[in-house]
Design a protein around this motif. Structure first.
Motif, PDB file in Angstrom:
ATOM      1  N   PRO A  45       0.850  -1.192   0.000  1.00 14.34           N
ATOM      2  CA  PRO A  45       0.000   0.000   0.000  1.00 14.34           C
ATOM      3  C   PRO A  45       0.887   1.244   0.000  1.00 14.34           C
ATOM      4  O   PRO A  45       1.974   1.252   0.603  1.00 14.34           O
ATOM      5  CB  PRO A  45      -0.789  -0.119   1.308  1.00 14.34           C
ATOM      6  N   LEU A  46       0.446   2.287  -0.648  1.00 11.30           N
ATOM      7  CA  LEU A  46       1.231   3.516  -0.724  1.00 11.30           C
ATOM      8  C   LEU A  46       1.576   4.041   0.667  1.00 11.30           C
ATOM      9  O   LEU A  46       2.687   4.545   0.891  1.00 11.30           O
ATOM     10  CB  LEU A  46       0.449   4.571  -1.508  1.00 11.30           C
ATOM     11  N   THR A  47       0.670   3.889   1.614  1.00 13.01           N
ATOM     12  CA  THR A  47       0.883   4.419   2.959  1.00 13.01           C
ATOM     13  C   THR A  47       2.007   3.706   3.707  1.00 13.01           C
ATOM     14  O   THR A  47       2.469   4.194   4.733  1.00 13.01           O
ATOM     15  CB  THR A  47      -0.409   4.330   3.779  1.00 13.01           C
ATOM     16  N   GLU A  48       2.446   2.534   3.213  1.00 15.25           N
ATOM     17  CA  GLU A  48       3.507   1.783   3.880  1.00 15.25           C
ATOM     18  C   GLU A  48       4.815   1.803   3.083  1.00 15.25           C
ATOM     19  O   GLU A  48       5.755   1.078   3.412  1.00 15.25           O
ATOM     20  CB  GLU A  48       3.072   0.324   4.079  1.00 15.25           C
ATOM     21  N   SER A  50       6.956   4.491   2.268  1.00 15.46           N
ATOM     22  CA  SER A  50       7.990   5.507   2.477  1.00 15.46           C
ATOM     23  C   SER A  50       9.325   4.848   2.813  1.00 15.46           C
ATOM     24  O   SER A  50       9.402   3.942   3.660  1.00 15.46           O
ATOM     25  CB  SER A  50       7.596   6.458   3.601  1.00 15.46           C
ATOM     26  N   PRO A 173       8.453  11.060   1.433  1.00 15.48           N
ATOM     27  CA  PRO A 173       7.083  11.505   1.701  1.00 15.48           C
ATOM     28  C   PRO A 173       6.508  12.358   0.578  1.00 15.48           C
ATOM     29  O   PRO A 173       5.314  12.257   0.267  1.00 15.48           O
ATOM     30  CB  PRO A 173       7.247  12.310   3.003  1.00 15.48           C
ATOM     31  N   LEU A 176       5.152  10.177  -2.108  1.00 11.73           N
ATOM     32  CA  LEU A 176       3.854   9.599  -1.768  1.00 11.73           C
ATOM     33  C   LEU A 176       2.733  10.587  -2.098  1.00 11.73           C
ATOM     34  O   LEU A 176       1.659  10.191  -2.572  1.00 11.73           O
ATOM     35  CB  LEU A 176       3.796   9.212  -0.293  1.00 11.73           C
ATOM     36  N   ALA A 180      -0.167   9.752  -4.782  1.00  8.28           N
ATOM     37  CA  ALA A 180      -1.569   9.811  -4.372  1.00  8.28           C
ATOM     38  C   ALA A 180      -2.362  10.752  -5.275  1.00  8.28           C
ATOM     39  O   ALA A 180      -3.480  10.441  -5.690  1.00  8.28           O
ATOM     40  CB  ALA A 180      -1.667  10.257  -2.916  1.00  8.28           C
ATOM     41  N   SER A 185      -2.570   3.871  -5.504  1.00  5.51           N
ATOM     42  CA  SER A 185      -2.822   3.400  -4.135  1.00  5.51           C
ATOM     43  C   SER A 185      -1.841   2.320  -3.699  1.00  5.51           C
ATOM     44  O   SER A 185      -1.650   2.107  -2.495  1.00  5.51           O
ATOM     45  CB  SER A 185      -4.245   2.857  -4.006  1.00  5.51           C
ATOM     46  N   ARG A 186      -1.207   1.622  -4.661  1.00  5.91           N
ATOM     47  CA  ARG A 186      -0.267   0.552  -4.338  1.00  5.91           C
ATOM     48  C   ARG A 186       0.931   0.647  -5.274  1.00  5.91           C
ATOM     49  O   ARG A 186       0.796   1.082  -6.432  1.00  5.91           O
ATOM     50  CB  ARG A 186      -0.924  -0.831  -4.461  1.00  5.91           C
TER      51      ARG A 186
END
Length: 418
Positions: A45-48, A50, A173, A176, A180, A185-186
Motif C-alpha cells: 500500500p502507498l501508505t507503507e 515511504s 514523503p 507519496l 496519491a 494506491s499501491r
C-alpha cells in the motif's frame, strides 16, 4: 508478480589480471558493473511505502490537475481584459473545490469562484477578489488582465499515463503525495536489504563489559549498525567473534542464512591473526583490493555461500570511510536502488595541506562561516574526529598544495542519505 533476482556470480569481485593498486574511481566502476540486485519485490500500500525502493516505474492513473481550476479566490469570466475600468454582471451561485458548478457562464458575465474549484464552462480567466469591488449583482475592476490569469491547466503538473516515479527510486514523503495525487494506491517495491555486521578480534569487548588489560571496546559495530539503519537497510547485529577460524566459519554460516550482505570489521589484512581474510582465502572466495585510498587501503571482498562480504578495516575511521565510499553505493545497488553518486560542492578551505600524489584522500570536515575546516589530526585512531565532523573533504588522486581560501571538494554526510 514477485520479481526475483539471479544469484551473484562467485567471481563478481575479481580484478583484471595484473592489477595491483586500484584507484578509487576504478574500484567504484568495477563494483557498479559487477554487482546486481539481490532482493525480491513485493506489492505495498502507498501508505507503507515511504523509504522503500521502487521495483517498477510508477505511471499516473490520473492527470493532476484532473480539470482546469482556479489558483485563487476571486471571480471568473471568459477572455482577456483590456486596460481601463470594467463592470460585469455577476451570476448567481459559486464554484468551489469539490462542488462543480452546474451550467455555463455566458460571455460578458462573471461568477464567484474559490481556490481549487474546477473552471465552469465559459470561464478561462480569474481575477483576484482583492482587485474587485463587489456590488449587489455586479463587480467592478481595472484591466488589463491576460486570458488564463490565475488559473491552472488540466494536467499541467502530471498527465495520465506518464511515468512520475522511476524504478530504483527511494520513495520520499513527497513522492507519496505525488503518487496519491496521480491516483496510485499501491506500488511494487523491493524487500529491504538485510545487512549483517560482524566484529572480529580477541582484543574486542562489548560496551558494558569489563575490559581486560590490552582489550578495547568495539566501536565499529554500534557505528555500522546505526549507519545501516539511517541508510534505510535492515541492520542485523551478528555480534563479535574471537580470532578463531572455526568459530568464525560457524558464525559466517549462520549469517549467510540470515542476511543478504555481510560487513565485517577487522581481520581483513594479511597478518597472523587476520582470520577473516585467511578463512575467505582458503575457501577460494576472497579478493583483496588494495585501493589507492587514505584512510582504509585494504578492502576485502568475498562471497560466502552466495552472500557478498565486505571486509572493512578494523580502524573506525577507515571503516566509516570505506563504508560510505564503497559499501554504501554497492549495497544500494544490491537493494535495487540507483547507484548513489554522492553530491559534493566546492567551498573555500579554512586549512593548509600538502598532499602527496598517488592516493585519494578523505579528511573529516565540517562547514563553519562558509568555509571548510578539517579535524586537527589526520590520525585514523582519533575517533573523536568522526563525531566532530559533518562530512568529508575529498582530495583527488594527484598531489596538491592547498592554501586557505582555495576551493576544496566537500561532501556532507547527508549526501550518503545520513
Amino acid at each position: 508478480m514477485t520479481l526475483k533476482p539471479p544469484p551473484l556470480r562467485n567471481d563478481c569481485f575479481s580484478l583484471p589480471a595484473g592489477v595491483n593498486w586500484t584507484p578509487v574511481d576504478e574500484a567504484l566502476a568495477l563494483l557498479r558493473t559487477r554487482l546486481q540486485r539481490v532482493v525480491a519485490s513485493t506489492e505495498l500500500p502507498l501508505t507503507e511505502a515511504s523509504g522503500r525502493i521502487l521495483a517498477c516505474d510508477v505511471i499516473a492513473k490520473r492527470s493532476n490537475p484532473a480539470l482546469p481550476n482556479t489558483a485563487v479566490d476571486g471571480y471568473g469570466f471568459a477572455g482577456a481584459i483590456s486596460e481601463g475600468t470594467h463592470v460585469l454582471p455577476l451570476m448567481p451561485g459559486r464554484a468551489a473545490a469539490g462542488l462543480a458548478y452546474e451550467g455555463s457562464v455566458p460571455a460578458g458575465q462573471a461568477i464567484r469562484i474559490l481556490t481549487g474549484a474546477a473552471l465552469p464552462d465559459g470561464v478561462d480567466t480569474v481575477i483576484l477578489e482583492e482587485d474587485v469591488t463587489l456590488g449587489r449583482a455586479e463587480i467592478a475592476f481595472h484591466g488589463p488582465l491576460k486570458r488564463g490569469a490565475n488559473t491552472r491547466k488540466a494536467g499541467e503538473d502530471v498527465t495520465a499515463g506518464m511515468v512520475i516515479l522511476p524504478a530504483g527510486r527511494v520513495l520520499t514523503p513527497a513522492d507519496l503525495a505525488l503518487a496519491a495525487a496521480a491516483g496510485i494506491s499501491r506500488v511494487q517495491a523491493y524487500l529491504p536489504l538485510r545487512v549483517g555486521v560482524l566484529s572480529t578480534g580477541d582484543e574486542l569487548c562489548d560496551v558494558g563489559e569489563e575490559a581486560a588489560p590490552g582489550q578495547i571496546y568495539d566501536a565499529n559495530r554500534p557505528m555500522l549498525l546505526a549507519l545501516l539503519q539511517q541508510m534505510g537497510f535492515v541492520a542485523v547485529d551478528l555480534g563479535r567473534v574471537a580470532d578463531d577460524p572455526e568459530a568464525l566459519r560457524a558464525r559466517l554460516d549462520r549469517a549467510a542464512a540470515q542476511v543478504d550482505v555481510i560487513l565485517t570489521s577487522g581481520g581483513a589484512s594479511a597478518g597472523d591473526e587476520d582470520h577473516v581474510s585467511a578463512l575467505l582465502r582458503d575457501s577460494g572466495a576472497l579478493q583483496e583490493w588494495r585501493i589507492a585510498l587514505k584512510p582504509g587501503r585494504p578492502l576485502a571482498l568475498a562471497m560466502w555461500q552466495g552472500v557478498p562480504i565486505f571486509g572493512l578495516p578494523g580502524n573506525p575511521v577507515a571503516a566509516l570511510v570505506c563504508t560510505l565510499i564503497f559499501a554504501r553505493p554497492a549495497m544500494g545497488q544490491m537493494a535495487g536502488a540507483n547507484w548513489l553518486q554522492p553530491q559534493g560542492f566546492d567551498l573555500p578551505a579554512a586549512f593548509a595541506k600538502h598532499k602527496k600524489p598517488g592516493r585519494r584522500e578523505y579528511l573529516r570536515a565540517r562547514i563553519r562561516e562558509g568555509q571548510v575546516e578539517v579535524f586537527k589530526s589526520e590520525g585514523s585512531g582519533r575517533i573523536s574526529g568522526l563525531s566532530w565532523a559533518e562530512g568529508l573533504v575529498e582530495l583527488a588522486d594527484g598531489g596538491a598544495e592547498i592554501q586557505p581560501g582555495e576551493l576544496v571538494r566537500y561532501i556532507p554526510y547527508s549526501a550518503f542519505n545520513l
